[in-house]
Motif scaffolding. Structure first.
Motif, PDB file in Angstrom:
ATOM      1  N   THR A  31      -1.828   2.559  -6.479  1.00 31.66           N
ATOM      2  CA  THR A  31      -1.271   1.364  -5.860  1.00 31.66           C
ATOM      3  C   THR A  31      -1.020   1.520  -4.362  1.00 31.66           C
ATOM      4  OG1 THR A  31       1.074   1.915  -6.198  1.00 31.66           O
ATOM      5  CG2 THR A  31      -0.105   0.859  -8.031  1.00 31.66           C
ATOM      6  N   TYR A  32      -1.125   2.721  -3.828  1.00 34.46           N
ATOM      7  CA  TYR A  32      -0.751   2.975  -2.447  1.00 34.46           C
ATOM      8  C   TYR A  32      -1.908   2.786  -1.481  1.00 34.46           C
ATOM      9  CZ  TYR A  32       3.203   5.382  -4.632  1.00 34.46           C
ATOM     10  OH  TYR A  32       4.302   5.702  -5.390  1.00 34.46           O
ATOM     11  N   ASN A  33      -1.605   2.156  -0.357  1.00 36.03           N
ATOM     12  CA  ASN A  33      -2.475   2.290   0.800  1.00 36.03           C
ATOM     13  C   ASN A  33      -2.211   3.666   1.402  1.00 36.03           C
ATOM     14  OD1 ASN A  33      -3.345  -0.398   0.497  1.00 36.03           O
ATOM     15  ND2 ASN A  33      -1.628  -1.135   1.730  1.00 36.03           N
ATOM     16  N   TYR A  35      -2.969   6.641   4.439  1.00 40.69           N
ATOM     17  CA  TYR A  35      -3.268   6.774   5.852  1.00 40.69           C
ATOM     18  C   TYR A  35      -3.388   8.237   6.245  1.00 40.69           C
ATOM     19  CZ  TYR A  35      -1.156   2.062   6.014  1.00 40.69           C
ATOM     20  OH  TYR A  35      -0.833   0.743   5.801  1.00 40.69           O
ATOM     21  N   THR A  52      -7.226   1.421   1.762  1.00 36.54           N
ATOM     22  CA  THR A  52      -6.319   0.606   0.978  1.00 36.54           C
ATOM     23  C   THR A  52      -6.400   0.961  -0.497  1.00 36.54           C
ATOM     24  OG1 THR A  52      -7.853  -1.195   0.485  1.00 36.54           O
ATOM     25  CG2 THR A  52      -6.724  -1.257   2.627  1.00 36.54           C
ATOM     26  N   ASN A  53      -5.494   0.374  -1.268  1.00 34.13           N
ATOM     27  CA  ASN A  53      -5.517   0.630  -2.702  1.00 34.13           C
ATOM     28  C   ASN A  53      -6.738   0.020  -3.375  1.00 34.13           C
ATOM     29  OD1 ASN A  53      -4.767  -2.079  -2.623  1.00 34.13           O
ATOM     30  ND2 ASN A  53      -2.680  -1.708  -3.369  1.00 34.13           N
ATOM     31  N   ALA A  97       1.691   7.663   2.529  1.00 36.03           N
ATOM     32  CA  ALA A  97       1.542   6.721   1.437  1.00 36.03           C
ATOM     33  C   ALA A  97       2.340   5.471   1.758  1.00 36.03           C
ATOM     34  CB  ALA A  97       2.021   7.326   0.122  1.00 36.03           C
ATOM     35  N   ASP A  98       1.657   4.357   1.829  1.00 36.00           N
ATOM     36  CA  ASP A  98       2.259   3.096   2.251  1.00 36.00           C
ATOM     37  C   ASP A  98       3.061   3.323   3.530  1.00 36.00           C
ATOM     38  OD1 ASP A  98       2.767   1.473  -1.003  1.00 36.00           O
ATOM     39  OD2 ASP A  98       1.044   1.524   0.339  1.00 36.00           O
ATOM     40  N   ASN A  99       4.276   2.807   3.596  1.00 39.57           N
ATOM     41  CA  ASN A  99       5.087   2.926   4.801  1.00 39.57           C
ATOM     42  C   ASN A  99       6.256   3.877   4.629  1.00 39.57           C
ATOM     43  OD1 ASN A  99       3.574   0.946   6.285  1.00 39.57           O
ATOM     44  ND2 ASN A  99       4.608  -0.642   5.086  1.00 39.57           N
ATOM     45  N   THR A 100       6.272   4.648   3.558  1.00 34.88           N
ATOM     46  CA  THR A 100       7.478   5.367   3.176  1.00 34.88           C
ATOM     47  C   THR A 100       7.341   6.881   3.179  1.00 34.88           C
ATOM     48  OG1 THR A 100       8.106   3.485   1.772  1.00 34.88           O
ATOM     49  CG2 THR A 100       9.268   5.565   1.401  1.00 34.88           C
TER      50      THR A 100
END
Length: 112
Positions: A31-33, A35, A52-53, A97-100
């Protein structure tokens, strides 16, 4: 909480290649975008690549045509294939992973 571990960095000559890996534990990787970023000594951290996911890709202009990002959801892993490396690519490379969540980074040194 998601844990990210980068690997594959090292010392390579100009023009050489490396493949970095970032493996995730916890969460739902698919599920993660994802980077890749890098930070050179004395420089700000800069974005390098996104996948992207759904598998869509976007690359920073400085690496477009030389680097490729990919993912293998079965292995919870995102890759960065780096070809035709330049001294300017020397940096610590981080995955996100995502923004976190951030990994600890892996050192890439391009030097003769």
């Amino acid at each position: 909480q998601v844990q990210l571990v980068e690997s594959g960095g090292g010392l390579v000559p100009p023009g050489g290649s490396l493949r970095l890996s970032c493996t995730a534990s916890g969460g739902i990787f698919s599920t993660y975008n994802m980077y890749w970023y890098r930070q050179a000594p004395g420089k700000e951290r800069e974005w390098v690549a996104l996948i992207t996911n759904r598998g869509g890709r976007n690359m920073a202009g400085s690496v477009a045509g030389r680097f490729t990002i990919s993912r293998d959801n079965a292995k919870n892993t995102v890759y960065l294939q780096m070809n035709n490396l330049k001294s300017e690519d020397t940096a610590v490379y981080y995955c996100r992973a995502d923004n976190t969540f951030w990994g600890q980074g892996t050192q890439v040194t391009v030097s003769a």
